[in-house]
Design a protein around this motif. Structure first.
Motif, PDB file in Angstrom:
ATOM      1  N   ILE A   1     -83.327 -10.815 -54.487  1.00  0.00           N
ATOM      2  CA  ILE A   1     -82.632  -9.612 -54.961  1.00  0.00           C
ATOM      3  C   ILE A   1     -82.260  -8.725 -53.774  1.00  0.00           C
ATOM      4  O   ILE A   1     -81.121  -8.249 -53.663  1.00  0.00           O
ATOM      5  N   ILE A   2     -83.195  -8.533 -52.865  1.00  0.00           N
ATOM      6  CA  ILE A   2     -82.930  -7.705 -51.691  1.00  0.00           C
ATOM      7  C   ILE A   2     -81.870  -8.362 -50.804  1.00  0.00           C
ATOM      8  O   ILE A   2     -80.919  -7.712 -50.361  1.00  0.00           O
ATOM      9  N   ALA A   3     -82.018  -9.671 -50.561  1.00  0.00           N
ATOM     10  CA  ALA A   3     -81.065 -10.377 -49.688  1.00  0.00           C
ATOM     11  C   ALA A   3     -79.654 -10.357 -50.281  1.00  0.00           C
ATOM     12  O   ALA A   3     -78.678 -10.157 -49.553  1.00  0.00           O
ATOM     13  N   SER A   4     -79.538 -10.530 -51.605  1.00  0.00           N
ATOM     14  CA  SER A   4     -78.194 -10.515 -52.206  1.00  0.00           C
ATOM     15  C   SER A   4     -77.594  -9.117 -52.167  1.00  0.00           C
ATOM     16  O   SER A   4     -76.388  -8.973 -51.961  1.00  0.00           O
ATOM     17  N   ALA A   5     -78.416  -8.091 -52.320  1.00  0.00           N
ATOM     18  CA  ALA A   5     -77.908  -6.719 -52.233  1.00  0.00           C
ATOM     19  C   ALA A   5     -77.378  -6.437 -50.833  1.00  0.00           C
ATOM     20  O   ALA A   5     -76.302  -5.846 -50.672  1.00  0.00           O
ATOM     21  N   VAL A   6     -78.099  -6.887 -49.815  1.00  0.00           N
ATOM     22  CA  VAL A   6     -77.657  -6.682 -48.437  1.00  0.00           C
ATOM     23  C   VAL A   6     -76.395  -7.487 -48.161  1.00  0.00           C
ATOM     24  O   VAL A   6     -75.437  -6.992 -47.561  1.00  0.00           O
ATOM     25  N   ALA A   7     -76.363  -8.749 -48.617  1.00  0.00           N
ATOM     26  CA  ALA A   7     -75.202  -9.610 -48.366  1.00  0.00           C
ATOM     27  C   ALA A   7     -73.954  -9.100 -49.082  1.00  0.00           C
ATOM     28  O   ALA A   7     -72.842  -9.266 -48.576  1.00  0.00           O
ATOM     29  N   ASN A   8     -74.111  -8.497 -50.247  1.00  0.00           N
ATOM     30  CA  ASN A   8     -72.961  -8.008 -51.012  1.00  0.00           C
ATOM     31  C   ASN A   8     -72.524  -6.613 -50.588  1.00  0.00           C
ATOM     32  O   ASN A   8     -71.466  -6.139 -51.010  1.00  0.00           O
ATOM     33  N   HIS A   9     -73.308  -5.953 -49.766  1.00  0.00           N
ATOM     34  CA  HIS A   9     -72.996  -4.595 -49.343  1.00  0.00           C
ATOM     35  C   HIS A   9     -71.985  -4.612 -48.199  1.00  0.00           C
ATOM     36  O   HIS A   9     -71.946  -5.509 -47.392  1.00  0.00           O
ATOM     37  N   GLY A  10     -71.179  -3.617 -48.128  1.00  0.00           N
ATOM     38  CA  GLY A  10     -70.269  -3.486 -46.999  1.00  0.00           C
ATOM     39  C   GLY A  10     -68.824  -3.407 -47.437  1.00  0.00           C
ATOM     40  O   GLY A  10     -68.495  -3.460 -48.611  1.00  0.00           O
ATOM     41  N   SER A  11     -67.969  -3.288 -46.466  1.00  0.00           N
ATOM     42  CA  SER A  11     -66.557  -3.076 -46.768  1.00  0.00           C
ATOM     43  C   SER A  11     -65.750  -4.371 -46.791  1.00  0.00           C
ATOM     44  O   SER A  11     -64.576  -4.346 -47.121  1.00  0.00           O
ATOM     45  N   ARG A  12     -66.369  -5.491 -46.433  1.00  0.00           N
ATOM     46  CA  ARG A  12     -65.616  -6.741 -46.422  1.00  0.00           C
ATOM     47  C   ARG A  12     -65.409  -7.252 -47.845  1.00  0.00           C
ATOM     48  O   ARG A  12     -66.191  -6.972 -48.747  1.00  0.00           O
ATOM     49  N   VAL A  13     -64.359  -7.988 -48.030  1.00  0.00           N
ATOM     50  CA  VAL A  13     -64.047  -8.549 -49.344  1.00  0.00           C
ATOM     51  C   VAL A  13     -64.676  -9.938 -49.436  1.00  0.00           C
ATOM     52  O   VAL A  13     -64.474 -10.779 -48.560  1.00  0.00           O
ATOM     53  N   ILE A  14     -65.456 -10.159 -50.504  1.00  0.00           N
ATOM     54  CA  ILE A  14     -66.052 -11.471 -50.708  1.00  0.00           C
ATOM     55  C   ILE A  14     -65.478 -12.072 -51.987  1.00  0.00           C
ATOM     56  O   ILE A  14     -65.179 -11.355 -52.941  1.00  0.00           O
ATOM     57  N   GLN A  15     -65.299 -13.381 -51.975  1.00  0.00           N
ATOM     58  CA  GLN A  15     -64.692 -14.059 -53.126  1.00  0.00           C
ATOM     59  C   GLN A  15     -65.579 -13.964 -54.359  1.00  0.00           C
ATOM     60  O   GLN A  15     -65.134 -13.619 -55.426  1.00  0.00           O
ATOM     61  N   GLU A  16     -66.823 -14.313 -54.186  1.00  0.00           N
ATOM     62  CA  GLU A  16     -67.767 -14.280 -55.302  1.00  0.00           C
ATOM     63  C   GLU A  16     -69.057 -13.644 -54.789  1.00  0.00           C
ATOM     64  O   GLU A  16     -69.585 -14.054 -53.753  1.00  0.00           O
ATOM     65  N   PRO A  17     -69.586 -12.651 -55.503  1.00  0.00           N
ATOM     66  CA  PRO A  17     -70.808 -11.989 -55.027  1.00  0.00           C
ATOM     67  C   PRO A  17     -71.977 -12.975 -54.945  1.00  0.00           C
ATOM     68  O   PRO A  17     -72.081 -13.902 -55.738  1.00  0.00           O
ATOM     69  N   TYR A  18     -72.833 -12.763 -53.969  1.00  0.00           N
ATOM     70  CA  TYR A  18     -74.046 -13.560 -53.864  1.00  0.00           C
ATOM     71  C   TYR A  18     -74.989 -13.200 -54.989  1.00  0.00           C
ATOM     72  O   TYR A  18     -75.031 -12.050 -55.451  1.00  0.00           O
ATOM     73  N   ARG A  19     -75.749 -14.165 -55.435  1.00  0.00           N
ATOM     74  CA  ARG A  19     -76.769 -13.946 -56.463  1.00  0.00           C
ATOM     75  C   ARG A  19     -78.137 -14.119 -55.816  1.00  0.00           C
ATOM     76  O   ARG A  19     -78.258 -14.810 -54.800  1.00  0.00           O
ATOM     77  N   PRO A  20     -79.171 -13.528 -56.386  1.00  0.00           N
ATOM     78  CA  PRO A  20     -80.511 -13.704 -55.818  1.00  0.00           C
ATOM     79  C   PRO A  20     -80.888 -15.171 -55.651  1.00  0.00           C
ATOM     80  O   PRO A  20     -81.492 -15.553 -54.649  1.00  0.00           O
ATOM     81  N   ARG A  21     -80.502 -16.019 -56.576  1.00  0.00           N
ATOM     82  CA  ARG A  21     -80.871 -17.438 -56.497  1.00  0.00           C
ATOM     83  C   ARG A  21     -80.240 -18.132 -55.290  1.00  0.00           C
ATOM     84  O   ARG A  21     -80.716 -19.166 -54.860  1.00  0.00           O
ATOM     85  N   ASP A  22     -79.161 -17.560 -54.730  1.00  0.00           N
ATOM     86  CA  ASP A  22     -78.548 -18.131 -53.530  1.00  0.00           C
ATOM     87  C   ASP A  22     -79.479 -18.037 -52.322  1.00  0.00           C
ATOM     88  O   ASP A  22     -79.293 -18.750 -51.344  1.00  0.00           O
TER      89      ASP A  22
END
Length: 89
Positions: free
Chosen positions: A32-53
């Motif tokens: 949960i923490i890692a996906s929140a950090v990975a999804n944070h920021g101004s860059r555009v991502i195709q599909e948000p990361y999920r905790p299971r990733d």
């Protein structure tokens, strides 16, 4: 394991499916923490990361079906290998 009967083992497995026990729960919290950090920021991502990733031992096959053997001994051996990483004695 010597005092644990099949009914109690089944109850513990069912409980673990509802409320995860042990390291799997710790992996979920870290995911949960890692996906929140990975999804944070101004860059555009195709599909948000999920905790299971970010969870190393999670089954990623969403179409997986349960394995049920007709032979109770085969089913018990499967449970021992999958849950306890042991072979039947």
């Amino acid at each position: 394991m010597a005092s644990l009967d099949s009914a109690e083992l089944t109850e513990w497995i069912a409980f673990d499916c509802i409320e995860t026990i042990g390291e799997a729960r710790a992996d979920l919290r870290a995911g949960i923490i890692a996906s929140a950090v990975a999804n944070h920021g101004s860059r555009v991502i195709q599909e948000p990361y999920r905790p299971r990733d970010f969870m190393p031992y999670v089954n990623r096959d969403d179409d997986a079906k349960p394995v049920l053997h007709k032979d109770p001994e085969q089913q018990s051996a499967l449970i021992l290998r999958g849950v306890f990483n042991r072979e039947a004695a």
